[in-house]
Design an enzyme around this catalytic site. Structure first.
Site, PDB file in Angstrom:
ATOM      1  N   LYS A  24      47.191  -1.151  32.443  1.00  0.00           N
ATOM      2  CA  LYS A  24      46.476  -1.996  31.599  1.00  0.00           C
ATOM      3  C   LYS A  24      45.748  -3.366  32.283  1.00  0.00           C
ATOM      4  O   LYS A  24      44.898  -2.998  33.420  1.00  0.00           O
ATOM      5  CB  LYS A  24      46.548  -2.490  30.179  1.00  0.00           C
ATOM      6  CG  LYS A  24      46.529  -1.248  29.209  1.00  0.00           C
ATOM      7  CD  LYS A  24      47.089  -1.632  27.782  1.00  0.00           C
ATOM      8  CE  LYS A  24      46.775  -1.104  27.179  1.00  0.00           C
ATOM      9  NZ  LYS A  24      47.563  -1.856  25.635  1.00  0.00           N
ATOM     10  N   HIS A  56      36.371   3.469  28.650  1.00  0.00           N
ATOM     11  CA  HIS A  56      36.415   2.397  27.230  1.00  0.00           C
ATOM     12  C   HIS A  56      36.734   1.059  27.871  1.00  0.00           C
ATOM     13  O   HIS A  56      35.951   0.037  27.431  1.00  0.00           O
ATOM     14  CB  HIS A  56      37.310   3.208  25.985  1.00  0.00           C
ATOM     15  CG  HIS A  56      38.797   3.456  27.440  1.00  0.00           C
ATOM     16  ND1 HIS A  56      38.054   4.498  27.452  1.00  0.00           N
ATOM     17  CD2 HIS A  56      39.806   2.900  26.813  1.00  0.00           C
ATOM     18  CE1 HIS A  56      39.915   4.643  28.127  1.00  0.00           C
ATOM     19  NE2 HIS A  56      40.685   3.497  27.411  1.00  0.00           N
ATOM     20  N   PHE A  92      47.298   7.204  33.020  1.00  0.00           N
ATOM     21  CA  PHE A  92      48.456   6.977  32.816  1.00  0.00           C
ATOM     22  C   PHE A  92      48.336   7.749  30.397  1.00  0.00           C
ATOM     23  O   PHE A  92      47.193   8.212  30.603  1.00  0.00           O
ATOM     24  CB  PHE A  92      48.788   5.373  32.102  1.00  0.00           C
ATOM     25  CG  PHE A  92      48.591   4.154  31.251  1.00  0.00           C
ATOM     26  CD1 PHE A  92      46.914   3.837  32.890  1.00  0.00           C
ATOM     27  CD2 PHE A  92      48.129   4.043  30.032  1.00  0.00           C
ATOM     28  CE1 PHE A  92      45.835   2.935  31.589  1.00  0.00           C
ATOM     29  CE2 PHE A  92      47.572   3.338  29.854  1.00  0.00           C
ATOM     30  CZ  PHE A  92      46.148   3.573  30.277  1.00  0.00           C
ATOM     31  N   GLY A  93      49.271   7.624  29.905  1.00  0.00           N
ATOM     32  CA  GLY A  93      49.248   7.450  28.775  1.00  0.00           C
ATOM     33  C   GLY A  93      48.397   9.206  28.848  1.00  0.00           C
ATOM     34  O   GLY A  93      49.169  10.258  28.926  1.00  0.00           O
ATOM     35  N   TYR A  94      46.830   8.853  27.995  1.00  0.00           N
ATOM     36  CA  TYR A  94      46.774  10.322  26.871  1.00  0.00           C
ATOM     37  C   TYR A  94      45.417  11.052  28.524  1.00  0.00           C
ATOM     38  O   TYR A  94      45.080  12.126  28.007  1.00  0.00           O
ATOM     39  CB  TYR A  94      45.838  10.158  26.337  1.00  0.00           C
ATOM     40  CG  TYR A  94      46.785   9.735  24.682  1.00  0.00           C
ATOM     41  CD1 TYR A  94      47.098  11.216  24.043  1.00  0.00           C
ATOM     42  CD2 TYR A  94      47.123   9.009  24.522  1.00  0.00           C
ATOM     43  CE1 TYR A  94      47.927  10.902  23.199  1.00  0.00           C
ATOM     44  CE2 TYR A  94      47.769   8.833  23.849  1.00  0.00           C
ATOM     45  CZ  TYR A  94      48.254  10.025  22.749  1.00  0.00           C
ATOM     46  OH  TYR A  94      49.164   9.590  21.306  1.00  0.00           O
ATOM     47  N   ASP A  95      45.053  10.072  29.276  1.00  0.00           N
ATOM     48  CA  ASP A  95      44.321  10.535  30.620  1.00  0.00           C
ATOM     49  C   ASP A  95      44.325  11.325  31.344  1.00  0.00           C
ATOM     50  O   ASP A  95      43.448  12.476  31.477  1.00  0.00           O
ATOM     51  CB  ASP A  95      44.584   9.117  31.558  1.00  0.00           C
ATOM     52  CG  ASP A  95      44.256   8.220  31.291  1.00  0.00           C
ATOM     53  OD1 ASP A  95      43.474   7.710  30.993  1.00  0.00           O
ATOM     54  OD2 ASP A  95      44.404   7.060  32.178  1.00  0.00           O
ATOM     55  N   ASP A 104      44.014  -3.545  21.843  1.00  0.00           N
ATOM     56  CA  ASP A 104      44.545  -2.323  21.529  1.00  0.00           C
ATOM     57  C   ASP A 104      43.176  -1.246  21.285  1.00  0.00           C
ATOM     58  O   ASP A 104      42.314  -1.900  20.889  1.00  0.00           O
ATOM     59  CB  ASP A 104      44.274  -2.497  19.609  1.00  0.00           C
ATOM     60  CG  ASP A 104      45.754  -1.735  19.161  1.00  0.00           C
ATOM     61  OD1 ASP A 104      47.144  -1.513  19.969  1.00  0.00           O
ATOM     62  OD2 ASP A 104      45.821  -1.118  18.378  1.00  0.00           O
ATOM     63  N   THR A 105      44.088   0.059  21.838  1.00  0.00           N
ATOM     64  CA  THR A 105      43.351   1.133  22.572  1.00  0.00           C
ATOM     65  C   THR A 105      43.864   2.868  21.082  1.00  0.00           C
ATOM     66  O   THR A 105      44.834   2.636  21.591  1.00  0.00           O
ATOM     67  CB  THR A 105      42.855   1.828  23.752  1.00  0.00           C
ATOM     68  OG1 THR A 105      42.774   0.190  24.460  1.00  0.00           O
ATOM     69  CG2 THR A 105      42.719   2.567  24.433  1.00  0.00           C
ATOM     70  N   THR A 131      49.848  -7.940  27.172  1.00  0.00           N
ATOM     71  CA  THR A 131      49.850  -6.685  27.318  1.00  0.00           C
ATOM     72  C   THR A 131      51.184  -6.040  28.133  1.00  0.00           C
ATOM     73  O   THR A 131      51.896  -7.057  29.237  1.00  0.00           O
ATOM     74  CB  THR A 131      49.375  -5.955  28.090  1.00  0.00           C
ATOM     75  OG1 THR A 131      49.247  -4.391  27.427  1.00  0.00           O
ATOM     76  CG2 THR A 131      48.993  -6.118  29.384  1.00  0.00           C
TER      77      THR A 131
HETATM   78  P1  ITT Z   1      50.555  -3.440  24.404  1.00  0.00           P
HETATM   79  O1  ITT Z   1      50.477  -2.941  23.387  1.00  0.00           O
HETATM   80  O2  ITT Z   1      52.021  -4.048  25.480  1.00  0.00           O
HETATM   81  O3  ITT Z   1      49.630  -4.088  25.526  1.00  0.00           O
HETATM   82  P2  ITT Z   1      50.767   0.053  24.768  1.00  0.00           P
HETATM   83  O4  ITT Z   1      50.711   0.705  26.006  1.00  0.00           O
HETATM   84  O5  ITT Z   1      51.459  -0.297  23.476  1.00  0.00           O
HETATM   85  O6  ITT Z   1      50.948  -1.394  25.660  1.00  0.00           O
HETATM   86  P3  ITT Z   1      48.812   0.436  23.179  1.00  0.00           P
HETATM   87  O7  ITT Z   1      49.153  -0.146  21.674  1.00  0.00           O
HETATM   88  O8  ITT Z   1      46.926  -0.040  22.711  1.00  0.00           O
HETATM   89  O9  ITT Z   1      49.603  -0.034  24.290  1.00  0.00           O
HETATM   90  O10 ITT Z   1      47.969   1.841  23.606  1.00  0.00           O
HETATM   91  C1  ITT Z   1      47.840   2.961  23.033  1.00  0.00           C
HETATM   92  C2  ITT Z   1      48.091   4.327  22.927  1.00  0.00           C
HETATM   93  O11 ITT Z   1      47.559   5.200  24.425  1.00  0.00           O
HETATM   94  C3  ITT Z   1      49.571   3.983  24.504  1.00  0.00           C
HETATM   95  O12 ITT Z   1      50.038   5.556  24.450  1.00  0.00           O
HETATM   96  C4  ITT Z   1      48.889   4.133  26.088  1.00  0.00           C
HETATM   97  O13 ITT Z   1      49.293   5.083  26.934  1.00  0.00           O
HETATM   98  C5  ITT Z   1      47.683   5.061  25.533  1.00  0.00           C
HETATM   99  N1  ITT Z   1      46.300   4.407  25.917  1.00  0.00           N
HETATM  100  C6  ITT Z   1      46.115   3.040  26.602  1.00  0.00           C
HETATM  101  N2  ITT Z   1      44.872   3.200  26.860  1.00  0.00           N
HETATM  102  C7  ITT Z   1      44.694   4.744  27.548  1.00  0.00           C
HETATM  103  C8  ITT Z   1      44.027   5.220  28.331  1.00  0.00           C
HETATM  104  O14 ITT Z   1      42.800   3.998  29.355  1.00  0.00           O
HETATM  105  N3  ITT Z   1      44.097   6.078  29.055  1.00  0.00           N
HETATM  106  C9  ITT Z   1      44.980   6.871  28.584  1.00  0.00           C
HETATM  107  N4  ITT Z   1      46.022   6.119  27.260  1.00  0.00           N
HETATM  108  C10 ITT Z   1      45.843   5.528  26.967  1.00  0.00           C
END
Ligand code: ITT
Length: 193
Positions: free
Chosen positions: A12, A176, A148-151, A68-69, A7
């Site tokens: 993560k 998750h 981070f992200g959508y948290d 992948d999330t 990653t």
């Molecule tokens: P890698 O592919 O290098 O692992 P990435 O950030 O691109 O990193 P993803 O494609 O899996 O990883 O991420 C999908 C999106 O979902 C991305 O915008 C993340 O910030 C968000 N995301 C993933 N896990 C999350 C979490 O636990 N809480 C909130 N947002 C999350």
């Protein structure tokens, strides 16, 4: 045991290291000074996870796992889903992604959603998958500074707080990612006896 987490997302990596404790030492691409963005060209989380794990395995020839999330929102037909990282454009900016979700949902009363993580583990030349899902709802506005992200807009079922309002350990207890990682650790422990 040392294992490489494929990653480029340090959030993560930190979550996963906290989840697995001392038994596993999670190496990141950052530790290996590998900065290339990982390819995610498919339409499912599973295919993207495999693509990322394979890409990294080809670089380093060691066992590794990727994940992948996606945030899957019922009223948006499962969007942003596999496109979660780039929902608001190639810049992958979390604030823009969050703003777009809130705009698309508007005043919709159905705010049900879930996070879904698919891990792809490349171990001794075999591929294993592990999935984790947490159900919840999308908040009306962002709240909290952690995570981070959508948290900031995701309120997991059974709580009144967004993930971003929780401590790392509170999120890790129910996330998750936690569910998927627990399955992987169980499987790995069965392999090493
Ligand atoms: P890698 O592919 O290098 O692992 P990435 O950030 O691109 O990193 P993803 O494609 O899996 O990883 O991420 C999908 C999106 O979902 C991305 O915008 C993340 O910030 C968000 N995301 C993933 N896990 C999350 C979490 O636990 N809480 C909130 N947002 C999350």
């Amino acid at each position: 045991m040392k294992i490489l987490f494929a990653t480029q997302n340090q959030h993560k990596r930190d979550e996963v290291q906290a989840l697995v404790g001392h038994q596993f030492n999670i190496l990141s691409l950052h530790d290996l000074h590998f900065t290339a963005e990982l390819p995610e060209t498919h339409e499912t989380l599973q295919e993207n996870a495999l693509e990322k794990a394979l890409f990294v395995h080809q670089q380093f020839s060691i066992d590794c796992f990727s994940e992948d999330t996606g945030l899957e929102i019922d009223a948006l037909g499962g969007a942003p889903g596999v496109y979660s990282a780039r929902y608001a454009g190639a810049g992958k900016k979390p604030q823009d992604n969050v703003a777009k979700v809130l705009q698309e949902l508007g005043d919709n009363d159905n705010r049900n959603a879930h996070f879904r993580t698919v891990i792809c583990l490349f171990y001794h030349n075999e591929t294993q998958y592990f999935e984790g899902i947490v159900n919840g709802t999308i908040a009306k506005e962002p709240a909290g500074e952690k995570g981070f992200g959508y948290d900031p807009i995701f309120i997991p079922e059974g709580t009144a707080l967004t993930f971003a309002q929780m401590n790392a350990s509170e999120k890790n207890d129910i996330s998750h990612r936690r569910i998927a990682i627990d399955k992987m650790i169980l499987w790995l422990n069965q392999q090493v006896g």
